[in-house]
Design an enzyme around this catalytic site. Structure first.
Site, PDB file in Angstrom:
ATOM      1  N   ARG A 161       0.818  -1.214   0.000  1.00  0.00           N
ATOM      2  CA  ARG A 161       0.000   0.000   0.000  1.00  0.00           C
ATOM      3  C   ARG A 161       0.850   1.262   0.000  1.00  0.00           C
ATOM      4  NH1 ARG A 161      -5.334  -2.043   3.550  1.00  0.00           N
ATOM      5  NH2 ARG A 161      -6.138  -3.197   1.773  1.00  0.00           N
ATOM      6  N   TYR A 217      -6.078  -0.922  -7.121  1.00  0.00           N
ATOM      7  CA  TYR A 217      -5.502  -2.164  -6.576  1.00  0.00           C
ATOM      8  C   TYR A 217      -4.905  -2.022  -5.173  1.00  0.00           C
ATOM      9  CZ  TYR A 217      -0.988  -1.061  -9.134  1.00  0.00           C
ATOM     10  OH  TYR A 217       0.148  -0.526  -9.636  1.00  0.00           O
ATOM     11  N   GLU A 218      -4.584  -3.117  -4.572  1.00  0.00           N
ATOM     12  CA  GLU A 218      -4.179  -3.162  -3.155  1.00  0.00           C
ATOM     13  C   GLU A 218      -5.245  -2.570  -2.246  1.00  0.00           C
ATOM     14  OE1 GLU A 218      -1.917  -5.003  -2.524  1.00  0.00           O
ATOM     15  OE2 GLU A 218      -0.850  -5.035  -4.418  1.00  0.00           O
ATOM     16  N   GLY A 219      -6.480  -2.813  -2.563  1.00  0.00           N
ATOM     17  CA  GLY A 219      -7.591  -2.245  -1.795  1.00  0.00           C
ATOM     18  C   GLY A 219      -8.030  -0.937  -2.426  1.00  0.00           C
ATOM     19  N   GLN A 257      -9.623   1.798   1.621  1.00  0.00           N
ATOM     20  CA  GLN A 257      -8.616   2.495   2.431  1.00  0.00           C
ATOM     21  C   GLN A 257      -9.309   3.427   3.431  1.00  0.00           C
ATOM     22  OE1 GLN A 257      -5.506   1.548   2.070  1.00  0.00           O
ATOM     23  NE2 GLN A 257      -6.000   0.335   0.252  1.00  0.00           N
TER      24      GLN A 257
END
Lengths: 597, 597
Positions: free
Chosen positions: A296, A440-442, A447
Site C-alpha cells: 500500500r 488495486y491493493e484495496g 482504504q
C-alpha cells in the site's frame, strides 16, 4: 518525446534538512547511510531511472505483454535487459535483510529512490515491486528453511514474486474465496483454483516465479477464518536451491487493461499445483497483510510518482508552447505569442500539482521513516509510537496520494490541450497508468474504511491523538515565529476541522456505523490535507532555517516558501468543505431503495 | 456487457413538469411539439439509441477507424448502416430549418434526445454532431446560393460537415494560423495548409464532406482580424447539386487517441483545394463562433451523456455484485455477501453522480430552451433576455458538465474495482471517451476565461444580474413554503457566495487582470454549483406539486426530493471553498519565475 528528471535536490532536502535522517544513526543500517553515501545512491538511482527505465516507458505501453499459446508471456522490448541491470546494481536488495544478501540500508532511502523509478517506468517497476511484497511476507512468516530457500534468490532478483488474492467472484471480500488446498501428506499441498488480476503472474524476466497464494485447506472454517497462505513456485525448487520441473500453475490469459500495459496482468490457473504452507494453517490473511501494508505504501508512491513525471512534462510544455498573450499585455512582444506559463489558470494548474507533489514526497518519506523506526528501533516506546503512526497513515498514503496523483495526471494532460489526448505525446499514458493505483491493493474506498473503521479507534484512538499532538505542538512551538505564522495558522485551521470531524465521528459513528461509512472518503482526504499541510510546515521551517544560515541556493528555498504559501491559501480551504460533508451524516445516502438508483 | 436505458421519464419530467414547454407554443415549431408528439419522439429516440447505437459502442472503441494508403478512411463495422438509419429517421433535421428540409421542431427537444444518442455512442454521434455545427454556420452566414446548394443534403445527412480550425502550432490562439487562401479570380479561392485534430475529417459514411476551413486570404491583416472562413467540399458540387470530381483535400493521417476511437480524427492536407468564402472577407472568426457556440452546448451534453451511461452501469453493478456485509449487519443473510449498494461509500459515489446528472440534464435542456427563445421569439425583450443567459451559461455548460462528467465516469469506474480497469467491462471506454470533452471546442480553462473575462462584464453585467435575479426571486418566492426551505436555503447560501465572488472579481479583476484569470476556473465551477442547485430547486418544486396533485408515480417524485436533499447537503458546501480560493487572488500563482516550475 516525454521528459523526466529525477528531483534529486528535493529528495535530499527532505532527507537531510526536513527529516534530518542523520539523527537516526542509532537505527540498524542508518549508520551506513552517511550523507555522502545517501547522495551517491540517490544520484545513481536518478541516473538509472532517467537513462535506463524511462526510455522504455512508452515502448512498454505501446507493445504491451504478449502471451503465447503455451502460456508463456513475453514482456516488451528492453524490459528484460533493464530488469537485469536493475538487479545487478543491487537496487532490489537495498533495504533487504543482510542475512539473505540484502544491503540493510534504510527503507526510507529505498522509498525515496523508488519514486524516481516508478516515475520513469511504473509498469516495469511493478515486477520488482511485487517481489518486495513477497519477500516481506516470507521474511516475517516463513520458517528458516523457507527463508533460506527463497529469499536470497528473490533479493537478488533472479526469482520474482507475486500476490494471489483475487478470484473472479471476490476481491475485497476474501472470505468468499474458493481456491482449494489438499494435503499431500508430506507437508505439501495440492492447490487448485483460479486467481485473476495477478500482476507479474507470468513473464520472461526471471528464472523462477514464487507465487504467494491464498487458499482454503479442505475442511477449514468458512469465511476469512479459514484462509491459509501458500508458497507455490512456478518451477519446483530442490533442497539445494536448484530449479527443477514445472509446477502445475500457468497463465490462462492476459487481461486487456486501460494502462500499465508493460506489466503482465494474468489470470492464473492452479491445477493441483504443489504448494507449501506459510505462516500456519488458517492464518493466511494475517500473513497476507504484511504484503498488503508494504504494497500500500508502494502504491501510494506510484500515485506520487506519476503525478511528478506528468507535472514535469506539463511544466516544460507550458514554458515552450506559445499561445495567446498574458492578460496584462505581451510578455514576449518579439514572439508571435507568449508561452502558456504566463496564464494564471495554467499556473493554478501547475502550482496545484507542484504543491501536492512536494508535500506528497515528504509525506511518503516521513512515513517510510516511521516504518524504519517501527521495525529497527531498540527503544520500545519509539518503535510503538512509530508503528502507531505507520498503521494510521498507511491508508492515507495509499488513498490520498493515488486519488490526487490521478487527478493531477489529468490536470497535467489538460495543459497540452488537444495534444494531451494523442498517445504520441505520452500524457494519456500517465493518466491511464495512474488510474490503477486508485483501485488495486484495496480500492480507495476500502482504504477510507480501514482508516475510519479500524485505524482511528485502535487502542482508544492512541495513534490519532499522537498525530494531533505532533501537529498541534508544531503549530504551538512556532507560534512566536512571525515568519511561520502564514503556515501555522492555516495548518491549525485544518487541524481544528479534522479534530472536530473526528469528534463528530466518535459521537455519531458509534450510534450508526453508516455515519462512519458515509464520512470515510471525506475524512481520509481531510486527513490527507492536514498531513500534507503539516509537511509544508516542516518544509517551510527547514527552508527558513537554510535561508537564515545563508545557504547558497537561496532561490531553491524561496521557491519552497512560495509553494507553501500557495498550498496554505488555495488548497487548505478544502478542509472546511470536507468537514461540512462529514457532518451531514448518512441519512441522505441511505434514503433511497436500491431500485431507485 | 454494458447496459444503457435512456432516462425517458426524467426527460419528460423536465420538459413537461419543470420547464412546462407547452407554455411556449407561441415560438415557431413549438406548437407542433404537443405533449403526445414530444413523448412519441422521445420514446423513438430512446429505442434507436438503445437498440441501434449502443450495441456499436464497444465495437467502435475496439476497431477504431482505419486509413488506407489512398487516404480513404473506413469507420468501424456497423457505423455506416447505423448512420444511414439515423439519417433516414430524420433525426439530423429534427430542429433544422423547414425551408431546407428540416422539421423545425424545438432545439430543446433535439437537445433532450441528443443526450441519449451520445450516451449510447458518443464517437458515432460526432459525425452528425459536426454536421450540425456546419449547418448552423452556413445557415447564419451563407448566401442564398450556398444555403440551397449545401443545406438540404447536409440536413438529410447524405453530406456531412467538419470544422477546420486547429493547426500544429495553434489551437486556442487562432491569430497565428497560416493556412492560405489565394483568389482564383472567379470568386473561388485556392486553399493550402495543414489542419490537425479534424473530427470526422474523412470517412466512408456520406457521399460528400463539406469542410468549413479557417484560412488567411493573401495580404490579409495579421492576427485574428485577417481570418476568413471557407467552404471546401471533398467533392466539387455542380450548379445542379451533383457531386463531381475530387477536390485537393485529403486525410494525411489519423491520430492515435486515448478514446473516441470510432470517430476519425484526421490531419487534413489542403493542397490548393478549391474553397468558397462564407461570411465575408476577414470575418471568419465571427462565422466560426456560430459553430463554436452550438458545438459547446453539444460538448457539454457529451459530458452529461457519458456520466449518465457510466452511472447506470455502476448502479447495476452495485446492485448485482455481492461483496462484504453492510456495516449495520447482513442485509441478505441468505446470500454469501451483501450487494455493494448497501455500503455508504458506494452510495456516496452513486448519489453524487446521480444528483449531478439529473441537475445537469435540467441545465442543458433549460439552456436549449433559452436558445429557442433567443432565436424564435418574436418578443424582442424575451429574445434578448434569453440570448443574454444563453451566452453567459454556454461556457458553464461546456466547462462544468465536461469536468464533472469525466470525474463521474471515473467514480463510476471505481465502483467496479479491478474490473473497472479491464477494457472488456466497458468502464474504461467511458473514462477515455469523456476525457476529450474537457479539451475540444475550447479547453475548459478557455471556457472559464470566456466566462470571467468576456461574458460576465458584457453590457455592464446585464446577463449575470438577470441570473442573480432569477435565482434570488425563486428563493424569495418560495420563502413561505416550509417544504421548500431545505432547498432554497442552500441555494441562497450558494448564490450569496457567488455574488460575493462576483463582487470581488469586479473590484479586483479591473485592478489586475491576473486576479480574474486566477479566479476563472473556480468561478466557473461556483457558477455551475449555483445553477445546478437552482435546477434542483425547480425540480423539487415540480416534484412537490406533482405529489400534492396526487400523481400516480409517487416514488419517482419522492426520489427526486431525496436526491435534491443530497445535493443541497453534500454538494453545495463546495461553493464556500470556491469563493475562498477566488478571494486569494493571483499573488501566489504569479510568484514564481517560469524556471522555478
Amino acid at each position: 518525446m516525454p521528459v523526466f528528471k529525477a528531483p534529486v535536490d528535493d529528495t535530499l532536502f527532505i532527507l537531510n534538512d526536513v527529516l534530518g535522517i542523520e539523527r537516526y544513526s542509532n537505527l540498524a543500517g542508518f549508520a551506513d547511510a552517511s550523507p555522502d553515501v545517501v547522495e551517491a545512491i540517490v544520484q545513481e538511482a536518478a541516473k538509472f531511472s532517467e537513462e535506463v527505465l524511462f526510455p522504455l516507458n512508452q515502448v512498454g505501453d505501446q507493445q504491451g505483454c504478449k502471451r503465447a499459446d503455451d502460456g508463456s508471456v513475453t514482456t516488451p522490448e528492453g524490459f528484460k535487459a533493464a530488469y537485469k541491470q536493475y538487479c545487478e546494481s543491487g537496487w532490489l536488495g537495498l533495504a533487504a535483510d543482510p542475512e539473505y544478501g540484502g544491503q540493510g540500508l534504510p527503507y526510507t532511502l529505498h522509498t525515496a529512490i523508488g519514486e524516481y523509478m516508478s516515475s520513469a517506468n511504473m509498469a516495469l517497476m511493478m515486477y520488482p515491486g511485487l517481489t518486495q511484497g513477497a519477500i516481506a511476507a516470507i521474511q516475517v512468516h516463513g520458517d528458516d528453511a523457507q527463508k533460506s530457500k527463497y529469499l536470497p534468490k528473490m533479493i537478488e532478483g533472479t526469482w520474482t514474486g507475486t500476490m494471489n488474492l483475487t478470484e473472479p467472484h471476490c476481491g475485497t471480500d476474501l472470505g468468499m474465496l474458493r481456491t482449494k488446498a489438499v494435503p499431500n501428506g508430506d507437508g505439501s499441498y495440492r492447490i487448485s483454483g483460479q486467481k485473476i488480476f495477478i500482476s507479474a503472474g507470468e513473464h520472461d524476466m526471471s528464472d523462477n516465479i514464487i507465487h504467494l497464494v491464498l487458499a482454503r485447506i479442505e475442511g477449514a472454517p468458512e469465511g476469512t477464518k479459514g484462509i491459509s497462505l501458500f508458497i507455490v513456485p512456478k518451477f519446483m525448487v530442490g533442497e539445494d536451491g536448484s530449479v527443477g520441473k514445472r509446477n502445475a500453475v500457468s497463465c490462462g490469459s492476459l487481461e486487456e487493461k486501460m494502462g500499465i500495459h508493460g506489466n503482465s496482468t494474468c489470470v492464473m490457473n492452479y491445477d493441483e499445483a504443489t504448494g507449501y504452507l506459510i505462516g500456519g494453517e488458517n492464518a493466511g490473511l494475517k500473513a497476507m497483510f504484511v504484503m498488503m501494508n508494504e504494497a500500500r505504501l508502494g502504491v501510494g508512491l506510484q500515485g506520487q510518482s506519476i503525478a511528478e513525471v506528468a507535472y514535469q512534462n506539463a511544466a516544460d510544455y507550458a514554458r515552450e508552447r506559445i499561445q495567446g498573450r498574458a492578460l496584462t499585455g505581451p510578455k514576449y512582444p518579439d514572439k508571435k505569442a507568449d508561452p502558456l506559463i504566463v496564464h494564471p489558470d495554467i499556473r493554478r494548474t501547475l502550482m496545484t500539482i507542484k504543491s501536492f507533489n512536494e508535500a506528497g514526497r515528504a509525506f511518503v518519506i516521513w512515513t517510510a521513516l516511521k516504518s524504519d523506526i517501527a521495525h529497527r528501533s531498540e527503544v520500545e516506546a519509539d518503535a510503538t509510537a512509530a508503528s502507531d503512526i505507520l498503521g494510521l497513515v498507511t491508508p492515507v498514503v495509499k488513498g490520498v496520494l493515488t486519488d490526487r496523483g490521478f487527478d493531477h495526471a489529468v490536470m497535467a494532460q489538460q495543459v497540452y490541450g488537444g495534444h494531451g489526448y494523442i498517445e504520441e505525446w505520452g500524457m494519456s499514458q500517465y493518466v491511464r497508468d495512474a488510474r490503477i493505483a486508485m483501485i488495486y491493493e484495496g480500492a480507495n474506498g476500502i482504504q477510507a474504511l480501514d482508516l475510519v473503521g479500524r485505524k482511528l479507534g485502535m487502542n482508544n484512538g492512541r495513534a490519532v491523538m499522537a498525530f494531533f499532538k505532533e501537529v498541534g505542538d508544531f503549530c504551538e512551538d512556532n507560534r512566536s515565529d512571525e515568519k511561520m505564522a502564514p503556515y501555522t495558522k492555516a495548518i491549525k485551521k485544518g487541524l481544528n476541522d479534522m479534530q472536530a470531524a473526528s469528534m463528530w465521528l466518535m459521537q455519531n459513528g458509534m450510534k450508526d456505523p453508516n455515519n462512519a461509512g458515509a464520512a470515510s472518503t471525506d475524512y481520509m482526504h481531510l486527513f490527507g490535507l492536514v498531513v500534507l499541510g503539516y509537511m509544508w510546515g516542516l518544509m517551510a521551517k527547514a527552508a527558513q532555517q537554510k535561508l537564515a544560515d545563508g545557504a547558497d541556493n537561496a532561490a531553491f528555498y524561496e521557491t519552497k516558501l512560495a509553494t507553501a504559501r500557495f498550498f496554505m491559501e488555495r488548497v487548505m480551504p478544502e478542509t472546511a468543505m470536507r468537514k461540512a460533508r462529514i457532518e451531514t451524516g448518512a441519512e441522505t445516502l441511505m434514503a433511497l431503495d436500491a431500485e431507485a438508483f
